[in-house]
Design an enzyme around this catalytic site. Structure first.
Site: not given
Length: 495
Positions: A175, A250, A284, A383
């Site tokens: 997905k 992750e 990331c 972040e």
């Protein structure tokens, strides 16, 4: 662009609801394509197909050499059609075409690495100390895997999951992000053309709360691997707990880039820019947290500001561009709100902090540097996932380590120094999954990738990344069975 949609049990199909989604390029707003918009009903059908394919045993009992051949065939196809794949990736994400080409090369390397690992996995024999017994550990596929990938590196992140899942003998439902589906469609087409049996690999398109949700809750899914944001990762982990399925997450990071006064100046300045502004910070492992020794702070930050103000933004085929657009208007607004919050906290805006002039057709945001930050500020802990650098200072090695570890994330980090011993001390002390010394961003398919703390659970790539898709089984065989004598069982003659 690909015209295929969902792939379920070897058949391309539309969403059961008939819904579609229009995909546009973030750099200029042009329509890239229209794809089916699946929901939970489509995903459940895909899970059922993957379950039937796994139970039928055809793929998991296929020889390692045959699975290796298929992965190499897909790598060959990706190399042959690298320009087509890069164009699709660039159009979906808005990244520069040169970056997309690098991504495709990395995808090829990933498939080749896992193709090479398959024949090596022969398990191991245990010495029992008894010549009449055989004890061995064998590794078997975990089963049906739900693979959920993000929008920043759509094909690369898919390859990090699809390649080891197939290498292990698993079946899967992929997905991708609903914003960037086209290279996942291409990948599934190449897999089918290479001979992947129906149902082994399935593709569903759609939003996470609808199309993605069953992958973490459905009892027929044995393992879910997700790359994305922390909040979504927590929800996936919670949903997976009900069926105690294996989870690999992750979840990003707030990655420190430590620069000591004795570092190579030119290399440190150059890499500090690349660390945070590559792909407009939508990485990331971006080095969005500069931690610089106080004695060089002023000159170092001045050099960064001068260079950052000269970074050229543009679309995929703008030869003058050095970085590209953000993924969407909503994400651009999120980055802008993050910067506004930092200024309210007392950060000093040195450059950027706004959209560039004349960017109405694309979602661009200027490279931004926020000075005067401390680890107590939200802008340092949270972040932004955009082109925003926060700057902190330190005086001692101990202080630098403490500042770098003061985060609930722990994905990656770097240390810049000409002192080899100091570099090793700092690297050993940092609580992050990848540490670069005098470099930033490189990774290897054969080296594990993942984070400490809230950056995730498990690993991708390397031997451990392969192991996420395997279960260990102990098989113990008695070559000379005799009664144990534990209970008073009458002999056969007496019965």
């Amino acid at each position: 662009m690909p015209v295929d949609g969902l792939l379920i049990n070897g058949q391309w199909c539309s969403a059961a609801s008939g819904a579609t989604r229009t995909i546009t390029c973030p750099a200029d707003g042009r329509v890239v394509g229209e794809v089916p918009e699946g929901d939970s009903a489509d995903t459940v059908r895909a899970i059922q197909a993957a379950k039937r394919a796994f139970d039928a045993s055809k793929w998991r009992h296929t020889s390692g050499w045959e699975r290796s051949r298929l992965l190499h065939a897909v790598a060959d196809r990706l190399e042959a059609e690298a320009d087509v794949v890069a164009e699709a990736e660039s159009a979906d994400t808005g990244k520069r075409i040169v970056e997309a080409r690098y991504d495709v090369a990395d995808v090829v390397s990933c498939f080749r690495y896992f193709a090479g690992e398959i024949p090596k996995d022969a398990g191991r024999v245990i010495d029992t100390g008894n010549p009449t017994t055989i004890s061995r550990i064998q590794y078997e596929p975990v089963g049906v895997c739900g693979l959920i990938t993000p929008w920043n590196y759509p094909l690369l992140q898919a390859s990090w999951k699809v390649a080891p899942a197939l290498a292990a003998g698993c079946t899967f439902v992929l997905k991708p992000s609903e914003l960037t589906p086209h290279t996942s469609i291409l990948l599934m087409r190449y897999l089918m053309d290479a001979g992947l049996p129906p149902g082994v690999g399935n593709l569903v398109l759609g939003a996470g709360p609808t199309a993605g949700a069953p992958l973490s809750s459905h009892p027929d899914v044995d393992m879910v691997s997700f790359t994305g944001g922390l909040a979504t990762g927590r929800r996936i982990m919670e949903a997976a707990a009900a069926t105690v399925k294996k989870v690999a997450l992750e979840l990003g990071g707030k990655n420190p880039n430590i620069v000591f006064a004795d570092a190579d100046w030119d290399a440190a300045v150059d890499n500090a820019l690349t660390a945070v502004f590559l792909h407009s910070g939508q990485v990331c492992s971006a080095g969005a947290r500069l931690i610089v020794e106080e004695s060089i702070h002023d000159a170092f930050v001045d050099a960064l500001v001068e260079a950052a103000e000269g970074i050229r933004l543009g679309g995929p085929h703008d030869d003058n561009a050095q970085t590209g657009a953000l993924i969407s208007a909503a994400h651009r607004d999120k980055v802008a709100a993050y910067v506004a919050g930092a200024l309210e906290e007392g950060a000093d805006l040195r450059c950027g902090g706004r959209e560039p002039e004349g960017s109405a057709e694309g979602y661009f945001y200027l490279p931004t540097i926020l000075d005067g930050c401390t680890s107590s500020m939200g802008c340092v802990q949270e972040e932004s996932f955009g082109p925003v650098l926060t700057v902190e200072t330190f005086r001692t090695e101990t202080e630098a380590i403490a500042i770098a570890n003061d985060t609930y994330y722990g994905l990656a980090g770097a240390v810049w120094t000409s002192d080899g011993s100091k570099a090793q001390r700092v690297a050993n002390a940092l609580r992050h999954g990848t540490i670069w010394i005098n470099d930033f961003h490189p990774y290897l398919p054969q080296a594990e990738w993942g984070g400490f703390k809230q950056s995730g659970v498990g690993r991708e790539l390397g031997a451990q990344g392969f192991g996420e898709y395997l279960e260990a089984k102990h098989v113990y065989q008695n070559l000379d069975p005799k009664p144990s004598g534990w209970f008073d069982v009458p002999a056969k003659e007496a019965r």
